[in-house]
Design an enzyme around this catalytic site. Structure first.
Site, PDB file in Angstrom:
ATOM      1  CE  LYS A 177      -3.976  -2.261   2.225  1.00 40.49           C
ATOM      2  NZ  LYS A 177      -4.967  -2.179   3.332  1.00 40.49           N
ATOM      3  CE1 TYR A 228      -9.252  -3.192   0.162  1.00 38.98           C
ATOM      4  CE2 TYR A 228      -8.190  -1.267  -0.788  1.00 38.98           C
ATOM      5  CZ  TYR A 228      -8.128  -2.424  -0.026  1.00 38.98           C
ATOM      6  OH  TYR A 228      -6.933  -2.804   0.544  1.00 38.98           O
ATOM      7  CG  ASN A 253      -3.658  -2.172   6.910  1.00 38.18           C
ATOM      8  OD1 ASN A 253      -3.573  -1.850   5.728  1.00 38.18           O
ATOM      9  ND2 ASN A 253      -4.646  -2.890   7.386  1.00 38.18           N
ATOM     10  CG  HIS A 267      -5.381  -6.250  -0.239  1.00 39.98           C
ATOM     11  ND1 HIS A 267      -6.597  -6.282   0.389  1.00 39.98           N
ATOM     12  CD2 HIS A 267      -5.451  -7.136  -1.268  1.00 39.98           C
ATOM     13  CE1 HIS A 267      -7.376  -7.151  -0.257  1.00 39.98           C
ATOM     14  NE2 HIS A 267      -6.699  -7.675  -1.258  1.00 39.98           N
ATOM     15  CD  GLU A 308      -8.699  -9.249  -3.625  1.00 38.69           C
ATOM     16  OE1 GLU A 308      -9.587  -8.837  -2.860  1.00 38.69           O
ATOM     17  OE2 GLU A 308      -7.615  -9.711  -3.210  1.00 38.69           O
TER      18      GLU A 308
HETATM   19  P1  ATP Z   1      -7.004  -6.309   3.517  1.00 37.59           P
HETATM   20  O1  ATP Z   1      -8.374  -6.572   2.955  1.00 37.59           O
HETATM   21  O2  ATP Z   1      -6.419  -4.996   3.098  1.00 37.59           O
HETATM   22  O3  ATP Z   1      -6.049  -7.430   3.381  1.00 37.59           O
HETATM   23  P2  ATP Z   1      -8.032  -6.960   6.050  1.00 37.59           P
HETATM   24  O4  ATP Z   1      -8.712  -8.084   5.389  1.00 37.59           O
HETATM   25  O5  ATP Z   1      -7.103  -7.250   7.205  1.00 37.59           O
HETATM   26  O6  ATP Z   1      -7.153  -6.135   5.085  1.00 37.59           O
HETATM   27  P3  ATP Z   1     -10.560  -5.573   5.996  1.00 37.59           P
HETATM   28  O7  ATP Z   1     -11.462  -5.658   7.162  1.00 37.59           O
HETATM   29  O8  ATP Z   1     -10.852  -6.378   4.771  1.00 37.59           O
HETATM   30  O9  ATP Z   1      -9.081  -5.865   6.522  1.00 37.59           O
HETATM   31  O10 ATP Z   1     -10.443  -4.044   5.605  1.00 37.59           O
HETATM   32  C1  ATP Z   1      -9.861  -3.675   4.379  1.00 37.59           C
HETATM   33  C2  ATP Z   1      -8.947  -2.503   4.594  1.00 37.59           C
HETATM   34  O11 ATP Z   1      -9.710  -1.372   4.991  1.00 37.59           O
HETATM   35  C3  ATP Z   1      -7.909  -2.673   5.724  1.00 37.59           C
HETATM   36  O12 ATP Z   1      -6.746  -3.357   5.321  1.00 37.59           O
HETATM   37  C4  ATP Z   1      -7.624  -1.241   6.081  1.00 37.59           C
HETATM   38  O13 ATP Z   1      -6.698  -0.627   5.170  1.00 37.59           O
HETATM   39  C5  ATP Z   1      -8.976  -0.574   5.907  1.00 37.59           C
HETATM   40  N1  ATP Z   1      -9.682  -0.516   7.207  1.00 37.59           N
HETATM   41  C6  ATP Z   1     -10.224  -1.544   7.886  1.00 37.59           C
HETATM   42  N2  ATP Z   1     -10.780  -1.144   9.036  1.00 37.59           N
HETATM   43  C7  ATP Z   1     -10.593   0.201   9.094  1.00 37.59           C
HETATM   44  C8  ATP Z   1     -10.922   1.227  10.043  1.00 37.59           C
HETATM   45  N3  ATP Z   1     -11.582   0.932  11.163  1.00 37.59           N
HETATM   46  N4  ATP Z   1     -10.562   2.488   9.748  1.00 37.59           N
HETATM   47  C9  ATP Z   1      -9.903   2.806   8.615  1.00 37.59           C
HETATM   48  N5  ATP Z   1      -9.557   1.885   7.672  1.00 37.59           N
HETATM   49  C10 ATP Z   1      -9.884   0.609   7.919  1.00 37.59           C
HETATM   50 MG    MG Z   2      -9.904  -7.912   3.573  1.00 36.17          MG
END
Ligand code: ATP
Ligand code: MG
Length: 137
Positions: A9, A49, A112, A115, A126
């Protein structure tokens, strides 16, 4: 052997961490079989997304993902989807296990660093969002 989609990211490309993150994938036995760096538009980030469209953080997430370059990748290996998620660590870096990418590098739950696909169907979708078959070697 399995394939998964991974994306480094903007918070991580900004801090020049691509090589350090890739080393963690390779050390875990994941092979980078496709990789390209690109700068998504907000609309492209929103399309990628779209499953999160109803979440309160969707707009912020799309802004962030379009704020700088990303590195889109295909990772291959035994149980690549689960293994990649293990190497990534928990979504919130505060909850991520020691030595994971997010524990070592992520700045917040939103920014974070990486992804990774969460299931075989999403991995397939994806990967094809970013790559043609010819680009995966
Ligand atoms: P990813 O899908 O990116 O691998 P993930 O599966 O761990 O991460 P998801 O719950 O799918 O997390 O959320 C997708 C992305 O949205 C997260 O990686 C993060 O960048 C963002 N995100 C998730 N929760 C929050 C939050 N509370 N506030 C801001 N951004 C968030
Ligand atoms: Mg996810």
């Amino acid at each position: 052997t399995e394939r998964t989609f991974s994306m480094i990211k903007p918070d991580a490309t900004k801090r020049n961490l691509t090589g350090k993150i890739n080393a963690k994938f390779e050390d875990a036995g994941l092979r980078i079989v496709a990789q390209k760096r690109l700068h998504l538009s907000k609309a492209q980030a929103g399309e990628f997304y779209k499953v999160h469209a109803e979440r309160p953080f969707y707009d912020e997430l799309c802004e962030f993902m379009a704020s700088g370059p990303v590195v889109a990748q295909v990772l291959e290996g035994e149980n690549a989807i689960a293994k990649n998620r293990e190497v990534m660590g928990a979504t919130n870096p505060a909850d991520a296990d020691e030595g994971t990418i997010r524990a070592d590098f992520a700045e917040s739950v939103g920014e974070n660093s990486v992804h990774g696909s969460d299931a075989p169907e999403t991995a397939k979708e994806e990967i094809s969002f970013f790559f043609s078959g010819l680009e995966i070697v």
